[in-house]
Motif scaffolding. Structure first.
Motif, PDB file in Angstrom:
ATOM      1  N   GLN A  28      94.062  13.345 100.931  1.00 29.21           N
ATOM      2  CA  GLN A  28      92.946  12.827 100.162  1.00 29.21           C
ATOM      3  C   GLN A  28      93.102  11.915  99.311  1.00 29.21           C
ATOM      4  OE1 GLN A  28      92.146  15.906  96.221  1.00 29.21           O
ATOM      5  NE2 GLN A  28      93.894  16.909  97.350  1.00 29.21           N
ATOM      6  N   ALA A  29      91.484  10.941  98.847  1.00 28.03           N
ATOM      7  CA  ALA A  29      91.731   9.915  98.181  1.00 28.03           C
ATOM      8  C   ALA A  29      93.133  10.620  96.521  1.00 28.03           C
ATOM      9  CB  ALA A  29      90.504   9.137  98.061  1.00 28.03           C
ATOM     10  N   VAL A  30      93.490   9.228  96.086  1.00 30.40           N
ATOM     11  CA  VAL A  30      94.563   9.153  94.949  1.00 30.40           C
ATOM     12  C   VAL A  30      93.624   8.672  94.882  1.00 30.40           C
ATOM     13  CG1 VAL A  30      95.894  10.056  95.977  1.00 30.40           C
ATOM     14  CG2 VAL A  30      96.108   8.093  96.143  1.00 30.40           C
ATOM     15  N   LEU A  31      93.913   8.741  92.648  1.00 30.92           N
ATOM     16  CA  LEU A  31      93.547   7.321  91.440  1.00 30.92           C
ATOM     17  C   LEU A  31      93.767   5.929  92.621  1.00 30.92           C
ATOM     18  CD1 LEU A  31      93.969   9.595  88.803  1.00 30.92           C
ATOM     19  CD2 LEU A  31      91.915   8.431  89.262  1.00 30.92           C
ATOM     20  N   ARG A  32      94.799   5.905  92.857  1.00 27.46           N
ATOM     21  CA  ARG A  32      95.787   4.505  92.616  1.00 27.46           C
ATOM     22  C   ARG A  32      94.452   3.859  94.097  1.00 27.46           C
ATOM     23  NH1 ARG A  32     101.462   5.143  94.810  1.00 27.46           N
ATOM     24  NH2 ARG A  32     100.898   5.448  96.740  1.00 27.46           N
ATOM     25  N   ASP A  33      93.663   4.718  95.681  1.00 29.94           N
ATOM     26  CA  ASP A  33      93.131   4.203  95.680  1.00 29.94           C
ATOM     27  C   ASP A  33      91.997   3.032  95.386  1.00 29.94           C
ATOM     28  OD1 ASP A  33      94.849   5.179  98.479  1.00 29.94           O
ATOM     29  OD2 ASP A  33      93.547   7.090  98.153  1.00 29.94           O
ATOM     30  N   TYR A  34      91.865   3.512  94.075  1.00 31.01           N
ATOM     31  CA  TYR A  34      90.522   2.952  93.655  1.00 31.01           C
ATOM     32  C   TYR A  34      90.654   1.631  92.608  1.00 31.01           C
ATOM     33  CZ  TYR A  34      87.681   6.680  95.710  1.00 31.01           C
ATOM     34  OH  TYR A  34      87.032   6.941  97.326  1.00 31.01           O
ATOM     35  N   LYS A  35      92.263   1.456  92.317  1.00 33.17           N
ATOM     36  CA  LYS A  35      92.637   0.424  91.361  1.00 33.17           C
ATOM     37  C   LYS A  35      92.053  -0.784  92.608  1.00 33.17           C
ATOM     38  CE  LYS A  35      95.628   3.087  88.625  1.00 33.17           C
ATOM     39  NZ  LYS A  35      97.065   2.970  88.578  1.00 33.17           N
ATOM     40  N   ASN A  36      92.015  -1.608  91.534  1.00 33.34           N
ATOM     41  CA  ASN A  36      91.694  -3.735  91.770  1.00 33.34           C
ATOM     42  C   ASN A  36      91.219  -3.394  92.996  1.00 33.34           C
ATOM     43  OD1 ASN A  36      93.986  -3.633  89.597  1.00 33.34           O
ATOM     44  ND2 ASN A  36      95.234  -3.808  91.434  1.00 33.34           N
ATOM     45  N   LEU A  37      90.042  -2.902  93.291  1.00 38.46           N
ATOM     46  CA  LEU A  37      88.699  -2.905  93.864  1.00 38.46           C
ATOM     47  C   LEU A  37      87.418  -3.983  93.417  1.00 38.46           C
ATOM     48  CD1 LEU A  37      87.647   0.477  94.805  1.00 38.46           C
ATOM     49  CD2 LEU A  37      89.000  -0.887  95.793  1.00 38.46           C
ATOM     50  N   ASP A  64      81.619  20.773  81.139  1.00 41.10           N
ATOM     51  CA  ASP A  64      82.596  22.150  82.170  1.00 41.10           C
ATOM     52  C   ASP A  64      82.203  21.455  83.417  1.00 41.10           C
ATOM     53  OD1 ASP A  64      84.471  22.609  80.332  1.00 41.10           O
ATOM     54  OD2 ASP A  64      84.071  24.394  80.424  1.00 41.10           O
ATOM     55  N   ALA A  65      80.353  20.983  83.811  1.00 41.59           N
ATOM     56  CA  ALA A  65      80.187  20.864  84.628  1.00 41.59           C
ATOM     57  C   ALA A  65      79.409  19.673  84.798  1.00 41.59           C
ATOM     58  CB  ALA A  65      78.630  21.476  85.407  1.00 41.59           C
ATOM     59  N   LYS A  66      79.716  18.923  84.027  1.00 39.31           N
ATOM     60  CA  LYS A  66      79.954  17.602  84.233  1.00 39.31           C
ATOM     61  C   LYS A  66      81.710  17.039  84.450  1.00 39.31           C
ATOM     62  CE  LYS A  66      76.314  16.486  81.160  1.00 39.31           C
ATOM     63  NZ  LYS A  66      75.901  14.857  82.339  1.00 39.31           N
ATOM     64  N   SER A  67      82.593  18.324  84.125  1.00 38.04           N
ATOM     65  CA  SER A  67      84.114  17.715  84.010  1.00 38.04           C
ATOM     66  C   SER A  67      84.132  17.816  85.601  1.00 38.04           C
ATOM     67  CB  SER A  67      84.233  17.963  83.095  1.00 38.04           C
ATOM     68  OG  SER A  67      84.756  18.235  82.250  1.00 38.04           O
ATOM     69  N   SER A  68      83.499  18.766  86.318  1.00 36.12           N
ATOM     70  CA  SER A  68      83.788  19.145  86.970  1.00 36.12           C
ATOM     71  C   SER A  68      83.772  18.307  88.308  1.00 36.12           C
ATOM     72  CB  SER A  68      82.958  20.443  88.306  1.00 36.12           C
ATOM     73  OG  SER A  68      81.628  19.924  88.284  1.00 36.12           O
ATOM     74  N   THR A  69      82.343  17.370  88.078  1.00 27.76           N
ATOM     75  CA  THR A  69      82.062  16.296  89.515  1.00 27.76           C
ATOM     76  C   THR A  69      82.798  15.066  89.078  1.00 27.76           C
ATOM     77  OG1 THR A  69      81.029  14.969  87.572  1.00 27.76           O
ATOM     78  CG2 THR A  69      79.411  16.668  88.742  1.00 27.76           C
ATOM     79  N   PHE A  70      83.533  14.777  88.437  1.00 33.31           N
ATOM     80  CA  PHE A  70      84.914  14.151  88.446  1.00 33.31           C
ATOM     81  C   PHE A  70      86.012  14.423  89.492  1.00 33.31           C
ATOM     82  CE2 PHE A  70      82.454  12.793  85.622  1.00 33.31           C
ATOM     83  CZ  PHE A  70      82.815  10.393  84.936  1.00 33.31           C
ATOM     84  N   THR A  71      86.274  14.683  90.446  1.00 30.71           N
ATOM     85  CA  THR A  71      86.889  14.726  91.529  1.00 30.71           C
ATOM     86  C   THR A  71      87.055  13.978  92.418  1.00 30.71           C
ATOM     87  OG1 THR A  71      87.500  16.223  93.253  1.00 30.71           O
ATOM     88  CG2 THR A  71      85.626  16.710  92.264  1.00 30.71           C
ATOM     89  N   LEU A  72      87.863  13.377  93.210  1.00 36.82           N
ATOM     90  CA  LEU A  72      88.128  12.088  93.999  1.00 36.82           C
ATOM     91  C   LEU A  72      87.989  12.680  94.997  1.00 36.82           C
ATOM     92  CD1 LEU A  72      91.905  11.190  92.771  1.00 36.82           C
ATOM     93  CD2 LEU A  72      89.418   9.754  93.062  1.00 36.82           C
ATOM     94  N   THR A  73      87.228  14.169  95.147  1.00 37.41           N
ATOM     95  CA  THR A  73      86.507  14.391  96.218  1.00 37.41           C
ATOM     96  C   THR A  73      85.340  14.065  96.747  1.00 37.41           C
ATOM     97  OG1 THR A  73      86.463  16.263  95.764  1.00 37.41           O
ATOM     98  CG2 THR A  73      88.621  15.889  97.552  1.00 37.41           C
ATOM     99  N   VAL A 117      90.897   5.107 102.614  1.00 39.16           N
ATOM    100  CA  VAL A 117      89.848   5.520 102.340  1.00 39.16           C
ATOM    101  C   VAL A 117      88.800   4.206 102.727  1.00 39.16           C
ATOM    102  CG1 VAL A 117      87.871   5.760 100.877  1.00 39.16           C
ATOM    103  CG2 VAL A 117      91.009   6.084  99.949  1.00 39.16           C
ATOM    104  N   ASN A 118      87.512   4.951 103.370  1.00 41.15           N
ATOM    105  CA  ASN A 118      86.424   5.113 104.218  1.00 41.15           C
ATOM    106  C   ASN A 118      85.747   4.029 103.342  1.00 41.15           C
ATOM    107  OD1 ASN A 118      83.642   4.590 106.014  1.00 41.15           O
ATOM    108  ND2 ASN A 118      84.839   4.452 107.072  1.00 41.15           N
ATOM    109  N   LYS A 119      85.034   2.791 103.131  1.00 41.18           N
ATOM    110  CA  LYS A 119      83.652   2.412 103.003  1.00 41.18           C
ATOM    111  C   LYS A 119      82.944   3.199 103.812  1.00 41.18           C
ATOM    112  CE  LYS A 119      84.212  -1.600 101.153  1.00 41.18           C
ATOM    113  NZ  LYS A 119      85.077  -3.456 101.645  1.00 41.18           N
ATOM    114  N   PRO A 120      81.228   3.564 102.737  1.00 41.72           N
ATOM    115  CA  PRO A 120      80.397   3.650 103.488  1.00 41.72           C
ATOM    116  C   PRO A 120      79.548   2.764 104.013  1.00 41.72           C
ATOM    117  CG  PRO A 120      81.085   5.103 101.709  1.00 41.72           C
ATOM    118  CD  PRO A 120      82.027   4.087 101.516  1.00 41.72           C
TER     119      PRO A 120
END
Length: 276
Positions: free
Chosen positions: A126-135, A153-162, A212-215
Motif C-alpha cells: 500500500q501507499a505509505v506516508l513517504r509517498d506523499y511527501k514533497n509533492l 472516531d468516525a473522522k479519524s477513520s478517514t485518515f487512512t492512506l487507503t 502511487v498512481n495519479k488519477p
C-alpha cells in the motif's frame, strides 16, 4: 515478496467475512451501500482488495483498493456530517500485508514498532506516508472526507492512506472542497439517509518514483432516501489537473465512467436509485 502476498490473498478468499480485508462487501459490511448493493464489477482493478474500514473495533466505511496502483478505486459511506475537530494522524491497513495481522487500522509508526521486519512488505502492499511527501502541485485527497462523518472516531477513520489519492492541490482546496462542504449540505436537505460513493480513475502518471498512481479523474455520486417512495441522486466528475467540477446526473456519470474504463455498463447504485 509479491508471490507471498498473492498466495496470502488466495488463501484469504476461503475465509469469508472475517476481519477487515474481505471477499464480499455484501457479506461483511453491506450497510454502506444503498440497498446493500456495491457498485458493479466494471470498476474492479486486476488486483483488488475489499476493505471494510475498521477503526476502534467498528466498521466505518468501505473501500475498494487497487493494490497495483496503491490508490482506492472508490470509498462508500453514509453522509452524516458532524462538528468534531479535524484529525491529523494517518494510518495504514495491516491486513493488506498479512491477513493474520489485526483488522483495525493503525499508524505506520506503531505498526513498524511491533513488526519492524515487515517494513518492505508494508511498502509493497500500500501507499505509505513517504509517498506523499514533497509533492508538487498535488496533495492528499480524501475520497471519504472527514467532514462527512459525525464524530472524532468516525473522522479519524478517514485518515487512512487507503482512502486518499494524489489530488490536484487547487482542485482539492477549490471546486472539489466547495462540493464537499456546500453542495452536499444543500443537496441532502430533506434526505433521511444519503449514500455516497466517491472514486478515482487511474491515470498514466505516478508519484513517488512510480509507486502511487495519479488519477486522471475524481468523481462522486450520491443516492438520497427521502422516504420509502421518494429517492433522488446527483453526481460530479473532475479532471485531476484543473480546478473545475462538472455536475452530472447519476446516469451521465455512469456512462462517463463506462467510457473511461472501457466497459459496456457501470452501475454505482442499486437500480432503484434514479439515473436521470
Amino acid at each position: 515478496m509479491l508471490l507471498v502476498l498473492l498466495l496470502a490473498g488466495l488463501a484469504w478468499q476461503n475465509v469469508p467475512g472475517h476481519g477487515e480485508v474481505v471477499t464480499s462487501f455484501k457479506d461483511a459490511c453491506p450497510q454502506f451501500f444503498f440497498r446493500e448493493t456495491p457498485p458493479s464489477i466494471g470498476l474492479e482493478p486486476p488486483c483488488p482488495a475489499r476493505i471494510c474500514q475498521r477503526y476502534k473495533n467498528q466498521y466505518r466505511f468501505a473501500t475498494l483498493y487497487d493494490r497495483d496502483n496503491r490508490i482506492p478505486v472508490y470509498s462508500a459511506y453514509i453522509y452524516n456530517p458532524g462538528t468534531a475537530k479535524r484529525p491529523s494522524t494517518w494510518t495504514v491497513e495491516p491486513q493488506l500485508i498479512d491477513l493474520t495481522f489485526q483488522p483495525d487500522m493503525e499508524t505506520e509508526w506503531t505498526f513498524l514498532q511491533k513488526h519492524s521486519a515487515h517494513e518492505e512488505a508494508l511498502e509493497g502492499s500500500q501507499a505509505v506516508l513517504r509517498d506523499y511527501k514533497n509533492l508538487s502541485g498535488f496533495n492528499r485527497g480524501h475520497l471519504n472526507p472527514n467532514s462527512h462523518q459525525p464524530d472524532l472516531d468516525a473522522k479519524s477513520s478517514t485518515f487512512t492512506l487507503t482512502n486518499i489519492v494524489p489530488q490536484h492541490i487547487n482542485l482539492n482546496g477549490g471546486a472539489w472542497n466547495n462540493y464537499e462542504q456546500s453542495t452536499m449540505a444543500s443537496k441532502t436537505e430533506g434526505c433521511k439517509e444519503t449514500f455516497a460513493v466517491v472514486g478515482a480513475v487511474p491515470g498514466n502518471n505516478f508519484i513517488a518514483k512510480g509507486r502511487v498512481n495519479k488519477p486522471s479523474h475524481v468523481w462522486s455520486a450520491a443516492c438520497c432516501v427521502i422516504d420509502n417512495n421518494h429517492l433522488r441522486s446527483w453526481a460530479i466528475i473532475a479532471r485531476n489537473d484543473e480546478n473545475v467540477v462538472l455536475t452530472l446526473t447519476l446516469g451521465e456519470l455512469e456512462r462517463k465512467l463506462a467510457e473511461l474504463y472501457n466497459r459496456n455498463d457501470i452501475f454505482l447504485f442499486d437500480s432503484d436509485c434514479p439515473r436521470e
